[in-house]
Design a protein around this motif. Structure first.
Motif, mmCIF file in Angstrom:
data_model
loop_
_atom_site.group_PDB
_atom_site.id
_atom_site.type_symbol
_atom_site.label_atom_id
_atom_site.label_comp_id
_atom_site.label_asym_id
_atom_site.label_seq_id
_atom_site.Cartn_x
_atom_site.Cartn_y
_atom_site.Cartn_z
ATOM 1 N N ASP A 79 -10.237 12.923 -17.167
ATOM 2 C CA ASP A 79 -9.418 13.977 -16.312
ATOM 3 C C ASP A 79 -10.142 15.301 -16.720
ATOM 4 O O ASP A 79 -10.204 16.160 -15.612
ATOM 5 N N ASN A 80 -10.550 15.675 -17.950
ATOM 6 C CA ASN A 80 -10.809 16.881 -18.285
ATOM 7 C C ASN A 80 -12.158 17.022 -17.719
ATOM 8 O O ASN A 80 -12.770 18.031 -17.284
ATOM 9 N N LYS A 83 -12.227 18.159 -14.263
ATOM 10 C CA LYS A 83 -11.526 19.581 -14.143
ATOM 11 C C LYS A 83 -12.761 20.595 -14.622
ATOM 12 O O LYS A 83 -12.883 21.464 -14.028
#
Length: 157
Positions: A79-80, A83
């Motif tokens: 997820d990071n 992002k």
């Protein structure tokens, strides 16, 4: 369009999908319901899941191969990484916009320089410095005082 599935949702689906192969109808129905709820929590449905599964799989490097990766103090989770890729793409677009503005300003500068070259040169006479005039006038005014002081000095001696 459906959102990207979170890591938690993908992990949950990985556990639920094998339950569809159960011999017990109740377990299969429960698994279908749980999969549906998981997809709905990500604003997705079975069509989105099928579309994801039918896409050509991308070659990825599992983060488990290189443990403890951190960027700016944050763990390099899937997820990071997404992002950060989105932030990178945004900064790249802003950088391209700035490059375009710089190019436009350079064109304007070139046009102004070219226009300046085409204008006629005005004949400007050099200005003489005024310092010598000031010194001359000061000596003229002070000359009588200096002469007077010189005479007084001679008398005293």
């Amino acid at each position: 369009m459906a959102k990207q599935l979170t890591t938690e949702s993908r992990d949950k689906l990985k556990k639920l999908i094998p339950m569809l192969a159960s011999d017990k109808d109740g377990e299969v129905m429960a698994a279908v319901g749980a999969i549906k709820r998981t997809l709905q929590s990500n604003e997705s449905d079975f069509h989105d899941l099928a579309a994801k599964l039918s896409k050509q799989q991308r070659q990825t490097i599992p983060l488990a191969i290189v443990p403890d990766i951190t960027i700016n103090g944050e763990a390099a989770t899937a997820d990071n990484l997404k992002k950060w890729v989105i932030a990178f793409n945004k900064m790249q677009k802003e950088n391209n916009d700035l490059k375009e503005k710089v190019d436009n300003l350079q064109v304007e500068i070139d046009e102004l320089e070219e226009a300046n070259e085409n204008e006629p040169v005005i004949d400007i006479k050099p200005i003489k410095p005024l310092s010598h005039k000031i010194v001359e006038e000061a000596f003229e005014r002070m000359g009588s005082i200096i002469v007077l002081l010189f005479v007084l000095w001679l008398c005293i001696k």
